[in-house]
Design an enzyme around this catalytic site. Structure first.
Site, PDB file in Angstrom:
ATOM      1  N   ARG A 101     -10.429 -11.601   1.739  1.00  0.00           N
ATOM      2  CA  ARG A 101     -11.243 -12.685   1.186  1.00  0.00           C
ATOM      3  C   ARG A 101     -10.510 -14.025   1.260  1.00  0.00           C
ATOM      4  NH1 ARG A 101     -11.639  -9.408  -4.336  1.00  0.00           N
ATOM      5  NH2 ARG A 101     -11.379  -7.734  -2.824  1.00  0.00           N
TER       6      ARG A 101
ATOM      7  N   LYS B 223       0.832  -1.202   0.000  1.00  0.00           N
ATOM      8  CA  LYS B 223       0.000   0.000   0.000  1.00  0.00           C
ATOM      9  C   LYS B 223       0.869   1.256   0.000  1.00  0.00           C
ATOM     10  CE  LYS B 223      -3.985  -1.849   2.543  1.00  0.00           C
ATOM     11  NZ  LYS B 223      -4.982  -1.618   1.489  1.00  0.00           N
TER      12      LYS B 223
HETATM   13  N1  BES Z   1      -8.290  -3.759   4.275  1.00  0.00           N
HETATM   14  C1  BES Z   1      -8.372  -3.370   2.922  1.00  0.00           C
HETATM   15  C2  BES Z   1      -9.651  -2.588   2.613  1.00  0.00           C
HETATM   16  C3  BES Z   1      -9.689  -1.171   3.109  1.00  0.00           C
HETATM   17  C4  BES Z   1      -8.987  -0.183   2.446  1.00  0.00           C
HETATM   18  C5  BES Z   1     -10.453  -0.842   4.177  1.00  0.00           C
HETATM   19  C6  BES Z   1      -9.059   1.113   2.888  1.00  0.00           C
HETATM   20  C7  BES Z   1     -10.543   0.458   4.610  1.00  0.00           C
HETATM   21  C8  BES Z   1      -9.829   1.437   3.967  1.00  0.00           C
HETATM   22  C9  BES Z   1      -8.356  -4.595   2.012  1.00  0.00           C
HETATM   23  O1  BES Z   1      -7.590  -5.645   2.453  1.00  0.00           O
HETATM   24  C10 BES Z   1      -7.807  -4.156   0.707  1.00  0.00           C
HETATM   25  O2  BES Z   1      -6.666  -3.789   0.668  1.00  0.00           O
HETATM   26  N2  BES Z   1      -8.622  -4.201  -0.340  1.00  0.00           N
HETATM   27  C11 BES Z   1      -8.219  -3.800  -1.632  1.00  0.00           C
HETATM   28  C12 BES Z   1      -8.775  -4.778  -2.614  1.00  0.00           C
HETATM   29  C13 BES Z   1      -8.256  -4.598  -4.014  1.00  0.00           C
HETATM   30  C14 BES Z   1      -6.785  -4.947  -4.077  1.00  0.00           C
HETATM   31  C15 BES Z   1      -9.049  -5.476  -4.945  1.00  0.00           C
HETATM   32  C16 BES Z   1      -8.755  -2.393  -1.895  1.00  0.00           C
HETATM   33  O3  BES Z   1      -9.901  -2.122  -1.488  1.00  0.00           O
HETATM   34  O4  BES Z   1      -8.028  -1.588  -2.439  1.00  0.00           O
HETATM   35 MN    MN Z   2      -5.561  -5.453   1.812  1.00  0.00          MN
END
Ligand code: BES
Ligand code: MN
Ligand code: ZN
Length: 495
Positions: free
Chosen positions: A353, A279
């Site tokens: 997931r 990230k």
């Molecule tokens: N934990 C995150 C989702 C999230 C992001 C929650 C920002 C709250 C604030 C999750 O694990 C994630 O990183 N999801 C990705 C999925 C994508 C790679 C398909 C996302 O939402 O960017």
């Molecule tokens: Mn994630």
């Protein structure tokens, strides 16, 4: 904070502070009216002078009001009577508690429960007041060397009901309210701990501590060896890059002899760096909250056990840390889930997931009446619904309706998003049974589609709480949601 119910007249309350409402345009509530009569029109005189108009969140503190037995009277603005809904009632009670926290009274009697809130009864008003009061008074100061608590905090709030006949109902509302407020607080605390403390092993210890507090609650924790034997290749692939061992925490609450259980599954990623698909740095600290689904399962189980509800409930928490390292999963890796289905990991940041699918497969063995997973799953959910409403996606419309109903009562909001084969196809992979991401569009829905491939045999609903589990910015912190929703859902199953 302690809460009790009482009935009786405001001028007769021997208390540090009596709290009464004033509506827009200086309209006195009936408790304010009684105090006004007792004191020969002292309050209405002040209002005429313009000291308070009755707008929402205004407060005015009075001392030594004549012919009353209390030290102080707190007038609280209530806004227009006809606008008095859940949201306004929450604001009124928040303002009252904030004023009480700084006025020196450590105990108070509130008559705000007499206000007419559209479509809500006394039980609801008492319970909601407790949830609001405890939430407003909440401070997370475990890591402050000089403690951030108010000097003379409010220790006891006495809530009034109309008459003696209402006391039994009031006491029920108080004990339910306290159970829920404590469940919310537990979830907030777990969420707010930093990720160097709140690891999968920490969640395990907290789970064991919670189970010790209740006679009919047990917990079993599966380690990585056990999970490997069960074939949980998807879950284990996420924690491969971390030095913290993964845990699968399984609660069993038994409130009834022979009946199939309900199951709650909470995402417990104690920190989500994204893994190799790392990230960006901005606000990455917030990814310590990526275990708030897990926290809501602990909070709900705590509330249900405190209420001694006659129901069977299983809580499953897959707990992992998602880190990049030489042993971490790489984009393109293919893993086999406990269900036997294979997954091509195209993005290691779509890790939620991957742990949930194996936890959901594990849930099948309980032959549950319903399964609900709770997860801070997608940033897309924030884009769709913001911070106010959680998303719900389900394979069973009756279950969705049951959750909608619980949402109305608990005032913990959810909104349904659709799911169908068109979205599901976005997950197709040329090399494995599915990919772990579904492309740029409809991210919240394709994440649910992924989970739906593991819940075909069960009545299942998915709650995406990415926007509602915490607030960012200056007043950052976990919210404890959706503990009120989930607890109400389980309460409704006991009828
Ligand atoms: N934990 C995150 C989702 C999230 C992001 C929650 C920002 C709250 C604030 C999750 O694990 C994630 O990183 N999801 C990705 C999925 C994508 C790679 C398909 C996302 O939402 O960017
Ligand atoms: Mn994630
Ligand atoms: Zn995550």
């Amino acid at each position: 904070m302690d809460f009790i119910v009482k009935s009786g007249h405001p001028e007769k309350q021997r208390s540090a502070c009596v709290v009464v409402g004033i509506s827009k345009n200086r309209r006195l509530s009936s408790a304010a009216e009684r105090l006004d009569e007792a004191s020969d029109g002292y309050i209405s005189n002040l209002l005429r002078r313009g000291d308070l108009d009755g707008d929402v969140e205004q407060t005015l503190l009075l001392h030594n009001v004549e012919n009353t037995l209390c030290d102080r009277v707190l007038l609280v603005g209530c806004g227009r009577d006809r606008d008095l809904d859940e949201r306004q009632f929450h604001k009124i009670n928040s303002a009252a508690v904030k004023a009480l926290q700084s006025c020196g009274a450590t105990e108070a009697v509130s008559y705000l429960t007499e206000l007419n809130v559209k479509g809500r009864d006394s039980y609801w008003k008492v319970r909601q007041t407790i949830e609001t009061a405890q939430s407003v008074a909440y401070r997370f100061s475990d890591y402050k060397t000089s403690n951030g608590q108010p000097k003379r905090p409010l220790r006891k709030l006495i809530l009034t009901v109309p008459g003696r006949r209402d006391l039994a109902m009031g006491e029920q509302a108080v004990s339910d309210g306290i159970a829920i407020a404590n469940g919310v607080e537990l979830a907030k605390n777990l969420g707010n701990h930093p990720a160097n403390v709140c690891t999968p092993s920490y969640l395990e210890q907290e789970a064991i501590a919670l189970a010790k507090r209740h006679r009919n609650l047990t917990v079993e924790v599966l380690n990585e060896d056990k999970m490997a034997k069960l074939g949980m290749g998807a879950l284990l692939s996420v924690s491969r890059g971390s030095n913290e061992p993964a845990k699968l925490i399984v609660f069993q609450y038994k409130g009834k002899k022979k009946e199939a259980p309900h199951v709650l599954v909470g995402k417990g990623v104690t920190f989500d760096t994204g893994g190799i698909s790392i990230k960006p740095a901005a606000a990455m600290d917030e990814m310590k909250y990526d275990m708030c689904g897990a926290a809501s399962v602990l909070g709900t189980i705590s509330a249900v056990a405190d209420m001694k509800l006659p129901v069977n409930l299983i809580g499953i928490i897959p707990a992992v840390e998602n880190m990049p390292s030489g042993s971490a999963s790489k984009p393109g890796d293919i893993v086999t889930s406990m269900s036997g289905q294979t997954i091509e990991i195209l993005n290691t940041d779509a890790e939620g997931r991957l742990i949930l699918c194996d936890a959901l497969s594990y849930a099948e063995r309980f032959e549950p009446i319903s399964v609900i997973d709770i997860a801070t799953l997608t940033g897309a959910c924030l884009v769709a619904l913001g911070h106010h409403i959680s998303a719900v996606i389900s394979n069973n419309s009756t279950l969705t309706n049951e959750l909608m109903h619980a949402s109305k009562i608990s005032n913990d909001k959810i909104w349904e998003l659709p799911m169908n084969e068109d979205y599901n196809e976005q997950l197709n992979s040329p090399f494995a049974d599915m990919a772990n991401i579904g492309g740029r569009t409809a991210g919240t829905i394709t994440a649910a589609c992924f989970l739906s491939r593991f819940t075909k045999k069960m009545r299942w609903a998915h709650l995406d709480i990415a926007g509602t589990a915490w607030v960012g910015g200056h007043h950052k912190g976990a919210t404890g949601r959706p503990v009120p929703l989930l607890t109400q859902y389980i309460m409704d199953r006991c009828e």
